[in-house]
Design a protein around this motif. Sequence first.
Motif, PDB file in Angstrom:
ATOM      1  N   THR A  24      13.319 -70.886 -20.459  1.00 43.56           N
ATOM      2  CA  THR A  24      13.911 -69.675 -21.008  1.00 43.56           C
ATOM      3  C   THR A  24      15.429 -69.744 -20.980  1.00 43.56           C
ATOM      4  O   THR A  24      16.008 -70.556 -20.270  1.00 43.56           O
ATOM      5  N   SER A  25      16.026 -68.886 -21.743  1.00 48.96           N
ATOM      6  CA  SER A  25      17.485 -68.781 -21.724  1.00 48.96           C
ATOM      7  C   SER A  25      17.936 -67.776 -20.674  1.00 48.96           C
ATOM      8  O   SER A  25      19.115 -67.645 -20.406  1.00 48.96           O
ATOM      9  N   PHE A  26      16.993 -67.067 -20.047  1.00 46.44           N
ATOM     10  CA  PHE A  26      17.316 -66.064 -19.042  1.00 46.44           C
ATOM     11  C   PHE A  26      17.305 -66.675 -17.650  1.00 46.44           C
ATOM     12  O   PHE A  26      16.248 -66.889 -17.073  1.00 46.44           O
ATOM     13  N   ALA A  27      18.476 -66.967 -17.114  1.00 42.25           N
ATOM     14  CA  ALA A  27      18.566 -67.510 -15.760  1.00 42.25           C
ATOM     15  C   ALA A  27      18.960 -66.405 -14.782  1.00 42.25           C
ATOM     16  O   ALA A  27      19.554 -66.655 -13.754  1.00 42.25           O
ATOM     17  N   LEU A  28      18.612 -65.161 -15.129  1.00 41.56           N
ATOM     18  CA  LEU A  28      18.916 -64.034 -14.259  1.00 41.56           C
ATOM     19  C   LEU A  28      18.084 -64.132 -12.983  1.00 41.56           C
ATOM     20  O   LEU A  28      16.899 -64.463 -13.021  1.00 41.56           O
ATOM     21  N   ASP A  29      18.699 -63.818 -11.855  1.00 40.92           N
ATOM     22  CA  ASP A  29      18.025 -63.928 -10.568  1.00 40.92           C
ATOM     23  C   ASP A  29      16.673 -63.235 -10.556  1.00 40.92           C
ATOM     24  O   ASP A  29      15.670 -63.799 -10.119  1.00 40.92           O
ATOM     25  N   GLU A  30      16.629 -62.000 -11.034  1.00 39.87           N
ATOM     26  CA  GLU A  30      15.393 -61.223 -10.995  1.00 39.87           C
ATOM     27  C   GLU A  30      14.301 -61.881 -11.838  1.00 39.87           C
ATOM     28  O   GLU A  30      13.127 -61.865 -11.476  1.00 39.87           O
ATOM     29  N   ALA A  40       4.503 -69.192 -11.677  1.00 42.20           N
ATOM     30  CA  ALA A  40       5.056 -70.349 -12.396  1.00 42.20           C
ATOM     31  C   ALA A  40       5.263 -71.502 -11.415  1.00 42.20           C
ATOM     32  O   ALA A  40       5.665 -71.298 -10.271  1.00 42.20           O
ATOM     33  N   ASP A  41       4.951 -72.714 -11.864  1.00 36.10           N
ATOM     34  CA  ASP A  41       5.138 -73.905 -11.051  1.00 36.10           C
ATOM     35  C   ASP A  41       6.560 -74.435 -11.144  1.00 36.10           C
ATOM     36  O   ASP A  41       6.958 -75.284 -10.365  1.00 36.10           O
ATOM     37  N   GLY A  42       7.280 -73.945 -12.121  1.00 34.40           N
ATOM     38  CA  GLY A  42       8.644 -74.391 -12.300  1.00 34.40           C
ATOM     39  C   GLY A  42       9.400 -73.449 -13.197  1.00 34.40           C
ATOM     40  O   GLY A  42       8.820 -72.576 -13.853  1.00 34.40           O
ATOM     41  N   PHE A  43      10.707 -73.635 -13.210  1.00 32.91           N
ATOM     42  CA  PHE A  43      11.569 -72.785 -14.014  1.00 32.91           C
ATOM     43  C   PHE A  43      12.735 -73.633 -14.499  1.00 32.91           C
ATOM     44  O   PHE A  43      13.471 -74.201 -13.697  1.00 32.91           O
ATOM     45  N   LEU A  44      12.868 -73.730 -15.814  1.00 34.71           N
ATOM     46  CA  LEU A  44      13.978 -74.464 -16.420  1.00 34.71           C
ATOM     47  C   LEU A  44      14.689 -73.566 -17.416  1.00 34.71           C
ATOM     48  O   LEU A  44      14.068 -72.719 -18.051  1.00 34.71           O
TER      49      LEU A  44
END
Length: 179
Positions: A24-30, A40-44
């Motif tokens: 996603t383009s949303f790297a917001l903490d929340e 989710a197993d990961g976040f990019l």
Amino acid sequence: MPGNSGLSAIDDLRKTGAAVIMLTSFALDEYVLAALEAGADGFLVKSAEPAEIINAVHGVTRGDAVLSPAVMRTVIDRAVRTGAPGASSSGGIPATPPHDQPDSPRHAGDSPTLLEPLTRREEDVLRLLAEGHSNQEIAKNLVVAESTVKTHVSHTLAKLQVSSRVQAALWWGRHGERA
């Protein structure tokens, strides 16, 4: 995603047995924390290089958790703020000392978040998993077969009632040795 959000899709995907990487383009903490807590197993972030995305896909299929460096600080800060075990003013978290009997139960009382107590070995595996180690690295560190690590990870996920390594790592950050 018309009619659905990425966060709400995680649960549907997990029910099929799929590993899930949020891209996603949303790297917001929340948003990062909500995605990881949802399973989710990961976040990019979408600015990730193609090779990083490919490596992440391979990683989650091996059972690893994958986080973009852009969001790693969010996860670490959250774990420290929520009382990670051994957190000190210097920010270091000491290693858990080796145990005499690795497969004996560590916790005498029942914890509301555990179906049954973790064994000492499961706790060792969980600590290393939470530090970001792969199954292969955990196996080498504990001098056991990788298949043994996979078994311990599976049992630990079941006992914690979570569906991913990332959720287990977040659980460790919140509860750690106090479980």
